[in-house]
Design a protein around this motif. Sequence first.
Motif, PDB file in Angstrom:
ATOM      1  N   HIS A 662      34.257  33.891  38.268  1.00 27.73           N
ATOM      2  CA  HIS A 662      33.899  33.304  36.983  1.00 27.73           C
ATOM      3  C   HIS A 662      34.088  34.313  35.844  1.00 27.73           C
ATOM      4  O   HIS A 662      34.490  33.969  34.740  1.00 27.73           O
ATOM      5  N   LEU A 663      33.817  35.575  36.144  1.00 31.95           N
ATOM      6  CA  LEU A 663      33.954  36.614  35.120  1.00 31.95           C
ATOM      7  C   LEU A 663      35.415  37.020  34.908  1.00 31.95           C
ATOM      8  O   LEU A 663      35.723  37.816  34.033  1.00 31.95           O
ATOM      9  N   GLY A 664      36.280  36.520  35.773  1.00 33.38           N
ATOM     10  CA  GLY A 664      37.706  36.814  35.581  1.00 33.38           C
ATOM     11  C   GLY A 664      38.215  37.935  36.456  1.00 33.38           C
ATOM     12  O   GLY A 664      39.208  38.584  36.123  1.00 33.38           O
ATOM     13  N   ALA A 665      37.532  38.202  37.565  1.00 28.02           N
ATOM     14  CA  ALA A 665      38.000  39.249  38.470  1.00 28.02           C
ATOM     15  C   ALA A 665      38.619  38.605  39.714  1.00 28.02           C
ATOM     16  O   ALA A 665      38.457  37.412  39.953  1.00 28.02           O
ATOM     17  N   ARG A 666      39.347  39.421  40.486  1.00 30.97           N
ATOM     18  CA  ARG A 666      39.846  38.936  41.773  1.00 30.97           C
ATOM     19  C   ARG A 666      38.980  39.551  42.864  1.00 30.97           C
ATOM     20  O   ARG A 666      38.616  40.723  42.779  1.00 30.97           O
ATOM     21  N   CYS A 667      38.669  38.750  43.861  1.00 30.15           N
ATOM     22  CA  CYS A 667      37.663  39.156  44.825  1.00 30.15           C
ATOM     23  C   CYS A 667      38.232  39.298  46.227  1.00 30.15           C
ATOM     24  O   CYS A 667      38.976  38.441  46.679  1.00 30.15           O
ATOM     25  N   VAL A 668      37.873  40.381  46.913  1.00 30.21           N
ATOM     26  CA  VAL A 668      38.193  40.499  48.331  1.00 30.21           C
ATOM     27  C   VAL A 668      36.861  40.690  49.043  1.00 30.21           C
ATOM     28  O   VAL A 668      36.015  41.456  48.579  1.00 30.21           O
ATOM     29  N   ILE A 762      37.713  43.411  32.021  1.00 32.67           N
ATOM     30  CA  ILE A 762      37.448  41.987  31.831  1.00 32.67           C
ATOM     31  C   ILE A 762      36.737  41.814  30.501  1.00 32.67           C
ATOM     32  O   ILE A 762      36.136  42.749  29.982  1.00 32.67           O
ATOM     33  N   ASP A 763      36.816  40.621  30.010  1.00 31.24           N
ATOM     34  CA  ASP A 763      36.166  40.383  28.728  1.00 31.24           C
ATOM     35  C   ASP A 763      34.748  39.935  28.962  1.00 31.24           C
ATOM     36  O   ASP A 763      34.435  39.320  29.980  1.00 31.24           O
ATOM     37  N   VAL A 764      33.882  40.280  28.002  1.00 30.61           N
ATOM     38  CA  VAL A 764      32.490  39.863  28.123  1.00 30.61           C
ATOM     39  C   VAL A 764      32.458  38.341  28.045  1.00 30.61           C
ATOM     40  O   VAL A 764      33.019  37.768  27.110  1.00 30.61           O
ATOM     41  N   PRO A 765      31.861  37.689  29.039  1.00 30.92           N
ATOM     42  CA  PRO A 765      31.849  36.224  28.997  1.00 30.92           C
ATOM     43  C   PRO A 765      31.059  35.721  27.801  1.00 30.92           C
ATOM     44  O   PRO A 765      30.059  36.315  27.416  1.00 30.92           O
TER      45      PRO A 765
END
Length: 767
Positions: A662-668, A762-765
Amino acid sequence: MNEAQRLKALRDLDVLDTPPEQAFDDLVGLAAQICQAPLAMVSLVDAERQWFKAVCGLSARETSRDVAFCAHAILEPERTLVVQDTLEDPRFADNPLVEGAPHLRFYAGVPLVDPKGLALGTLCVGDTRSRQLSPEQLSGLEALARQVSAQLLLRSRNTELHAKHARLAESEQRLRATLETANEGVVGLDSSGRIRSANPAAERLFGVREEELVGRLLTEVTEGELRLERPCVACELLVLRGEERIPAELALGTHDVGGERCYTAFLRDVSERKEVERLKDQFVSTISHELRTPLTSIRGALRMLDSGVMGTLGEEAHDLVRLAASNTERLVRLINDVLDFEKIQAGRMVLTLEPVSAQSLCEEACADLSGLAQDHRIKLEVAGAADLRGAECLADRDRLLQVLVNLIGNAIKFSPPESAVYLSWRLSGSRLRFEVRDEGPGIEEAARARLFRRFEQLDGGSTRRRSGSGLGLAISKAIVAEHGGEIGVESEPGRGSTFWFELPTRKRLQLSPPPAARGTPVLLVEDSPDLAQQLQLVLEQAGYEPWVALSLAAAKQALSGDELPALILLDLNLPDGSGLELLEWMRAGAAREVPVVVLTGSTADSVSDPLLLDWLYKPATERRLLRAVRRAVRGEQDERPWVLVVEDDDDSRAVTCKLLLHLGARCVEARDGAEAIRLAQDRDFDLIVLDVGLPSVDGFEVVRALRGRDGTPPALLIYSGRDLDAGEREGLRLGLTRYLAKSGGNRDALGKAVVELLDGLIDVPKE
Ligand code: ADP
């Protein structure tokens, strides 16, 4: 004359029908001698009789009042009644004492007058023949009468004193018995706090006899904050009994004795109570820990539902989700408070000290509470002393924020709608003082000391129970104390309260040293030594290894070695030429692959070069600079950062990953430490979110493995279910590291920490 008054005065003397006394017998004897009379007496005129306290020449002790000569004499208290010849006097001629024995022919009586002027009887003489008194005899008799009156008075005072003394002795006996059988230690102190007395319970508490305590200062035999001038109802201190330290509760009373201010200390042994409390706390803490992990998942899931990321909910469903979310928050708060307090009490609170700006702290606290203030229709006003805008104190930012949020939250909760809460800071001596003032009901003086104790909520009267755990102020006090500061409250009931705390302003602490492993090299080409140094620091702190070149020549030299930097940060205006010349030069050599970010002061330059990745104008913010550097070093098209989430609890992992996406990151995702280490070898992560308690390979081992690698380490967020002590934190530190307890902080804590750690990636949501 008022007969009733006279009779009362006579009865009050308590002399009627008492045995003869030497003093009165002597005076009567003297009167008989001086007047040469066979009869003399001290006669007291009662209602129906005259009674003789002393008598000479007569065997009777009393006669009836109607035959008494004295009954006549007292009618004129100021005059002596002299009857020269009773037979000649119509008042007495037929008196039985005249007609029969003792055949009185002569009588002289001096009224006995009390201090109020009441005549109680007489000192009189009598004879069986008619006669006269010489002037000397008369004045002698009158002088003796005054002595009799004085004697009567003395006698009555003496009786009174005896009675008082007896009462006093009895009450002292009762008091002594109370002191001796009391369970509480009672210690008498003089004005300087020296012990004057100690009861048996105090002897037992201190483990020594009273003689060994007397003369010592109370502060010598106890440990804790004890100030005589401060009222104290139930302060806690430690009693020193030999090598032991016994927890005790102290109440201090003051009183003046003979113009000297004295004190009584009441001491109660509370070790048993403390032990019970400890066991209870331990139990509560175990339960709370078990609740934390599932609550974290619930909270995260609800938050996502609420934010609409999972699709739009119907109005009713949304309301229910909000209700569930707000109650989850309450539960989380309560559990956190309980755990926090337990941690503080066990001395396990670890402060991560850093310079904290008073202004930014206050602003953050207000931002956190703006919603609550709005709900209560309260205006929040922040004001710092103008010359202290940059004031800093050395503190644990999150902990201090917790204190401020608690004080402001309370102020809001207890304020009437449409009023204001004022937050301010200023210097007080060498300390930085924060104040939170409200216009609420205020707090009675007697209750103020109790406030900072745990589970203390004031009832009734002006303050009614508001939702809360009653732990907030106790925790705040402990946090402030741990910082070497002080907390307190001033209040005028009915007009509001001001809660304050003061912290010492100290020198800045050295920031933690960079990690041992080598960072990614970045060549910094900048001619201004000042700016170069500043940028160098920024890069170093972010975990890079800056090489600095102050000229074109130095830059060329740096690029001619075996190892090349991962990036060049290039100023265009150099003393020995333009930065653009460096680009030309690079094209021909080994450095042609190295990406370049231009840093320039002028907007006139414009170059398009495939090597150029970014174009920064001075002064670039730290954030903007690092963002450019990170992107350039990674050299990827997709700008989204990579985050590795290491967590064995499936639900928690899923919720964390959802938030990250949701914050715009990619997750592993990694389920255990071994998998995490393997994944971290394959890819450079920007951030690792690491749970500590993992099956087989734990968080500590993961960090150990990551420390061994070269290159800028990823930012690390330790997200653990339990609290970590200082040693454990050190064992988990890797470059830029933050520690967050699951369900710790406020509900956005995880998101905030991620945004902060991914600084610029990432940008501040937007809310
Ligand atoms: P809680 O979490 O219940 O608010 P606290 O320890 O923060 O617990 O506060 C304890 C009690 O102190 C409150 O319940 C309230 O009775 C009193 N109190 C705190 N702040 C204020 C205030 N600003 N005005 C009046 N009473 C207050």
